[in-house]
Enzyme design. Structure first.
Site, PDB file in Angstrom:
ATOM      1  N   ASP A  37       1.089  -0.802  -0.145  1.00 19.70           N
ATOM      2  CA  ASP A  37       0.010  -0.045  -0.100  1.00 19.70           C
ATOM      3  C   ASP A  37       0.506   0.851   0.278  1.00 19.70           C
ATOM      4  OD1 ASP A  37      -2.409  -1.384  -0.205  1.00 19.70           O
ATOM      5  OD2 ASP A  37      -3.263  -0.933   1.898  1.00 19.70           O
ATOM      6  N   LYS A  59      -3.272   3.757  -2.726  1.00 20.92           N
ATOM      7  CA  LYS A  59      -4.165   5.392  -3.583  1.00 20.92           C
ATOM      8  C   LYS A  59      -3.018   6.314  -2.540  1.00 20.92           C
ATOM      9  CE  LYS A  59      -7.634   5.176   0.708  1.00 20.92           C
ATOM     10  NZ  LYS A  59      -9.306   4.939   0.680  1.00 20.92           N
ATOM     11  N   MET A 172      -7.000  10.339   8.836  1.00 14.52           N
ATOM     12  CA  MET A 172      -8.296  10.826   7.284  1.00 14.52           C
ATOM     13  C   MET A 172      -8.980  12.295   7.713  1.00 14.52           C
ATOM     14  SD  MET A 172      -9.373   7.035   6.365  1.00 14.52           S
ATOM     15  CE  MET A 172      -9.497   5.828   8.176  1.00 14.52           C
TER      16      MET A 172
END
Ligand code: SAM
Length: 267
Positions: A37, A59, A172
């Site tokens: 990742d 991502k 986030m």
């Protein structure tokens, strides 16, 4: 000898490659293929055998390079073709990482599965910087809240967390900073200390410390971007340098403008 198709999910730790577990390193050494990742240090790939493929499936800032359904399909196909698929994920694979979905999918396809925990950014970053998530006499719990739910919204759990004396850690959440400030301000908690850390535990780490009322300005001045974690609560004042107590945000901003960087700042 035929290899047993296996998914080995490995937590890579918060960023600093030295913060992976010994068990994680051993798993990489036994990999037949690695899928990794975005928040994983690429230095860790050196533990895998040289002839093994290392495929990026991460991502960045919400932009998926590889959809989750494709990752699931790749895991199963590669495990059947090569044997042991090591899936290297940032922090702990079961913390906001979709790791359990990958395990479910692999099990349903008949793969053997192994999960190796990782050091999550949630605790590793505050601790590495000297911020205690809990401190006797100050708080009795800490909450971890996502700033971006499946529907891209700020989690409603923040409204519950804010009612307690807890430290609140938000992952986030940078793109939702205005909403976060609004939630705290509506609860008359705009003077709560906050630290926002970008790329914690890495050499590129940056930090903004302020109060909720002034954090947007501080983030802007410090040019903080993703990935970032927020620590909100009185424990921010427990840092050895206790910047929020000692200096005003304006002094902090002036000092940062004059060139000091992150935690090396010494007034
Ligand atoms: C998809 S979540 C994965 C969390 C991960 N599984 C963990 O246990 O740390 C990604 C978010 O974790 C936080 N994060 C992870 N590593 C970080 C780092 N080194 N510095 C700052 N924030 C980080 C950021 O909020 C980032 O957007």
């Amino acid at each position: 000898m035929t290899k047993i198709p296996t998914l080995t999910l490995v937590g890579a730790g918060p960023g600093d490659p030295d913060l992976i577990s010994v068990k994680g390193v051993k798993a990489l050494q036994k990999a037949d293929i690695v899928l990794y990742d975005a928040l994983v240090s690429t230095e860790l790939l050196n533990y895998a055998p040289v002839n093994v493929q290392k495929i990026f499936v991460g991502k960045r800032a919400g932009i998926y390079t590889t959809p989750q359904t494709d990752i699931n399909t790749m895991i199963v196909a590669y495990a059947k073709q090569y044997g042991n698929v090591v899936r290297l994920k940032g922090g702990d694979p079961f913390v906001f990482g979709r790791g359990h979905e990958e395990i479910d999918f692999a099990k349903a396809a008949g793969l053997a599965t192994v999960v190796i925990p990782g050091m999550s950014s949630i605790t590793a970053i505050p601790t590495s910087l000297g911020f205690p998530l809990t401190k006797r006499g100050i708080n009795e719990s800490f909450w971890v809240v996502t700033g971006t739910t499946r529907t891209e919204e700020l989690s409603k759990d923040l409204y519950l967390a804010i009612q307690a004396s807890s430290t609140i850690v938000i992952l986030m959440g940078l793109s939702k900073i205005t909403d976060i400030v609004r939630v705290f301000t509506s609860a008359k908690k705009e003077h709560t200390p906050i630290a926002v850390i970008q790329e914690g535990t890495l050499a590129t780490q940056k930090i903004a410390i302020s109060t909720i009322a002034e954090i947007e300005k501080t983030i802007q001045v410090r040019e903080i971007s993703t990935p970032a974690i927020m620590i909100i609560g009185e424990v921010v004042n427990q840092h050895p340098d206790a910047w929020v107590n000692k200096i005003s945000t304006q002094m902090w901003i002036d000092a940062c403008n004059s060139g000091c960087s992150g935690m090396t700042c010494d007034f």
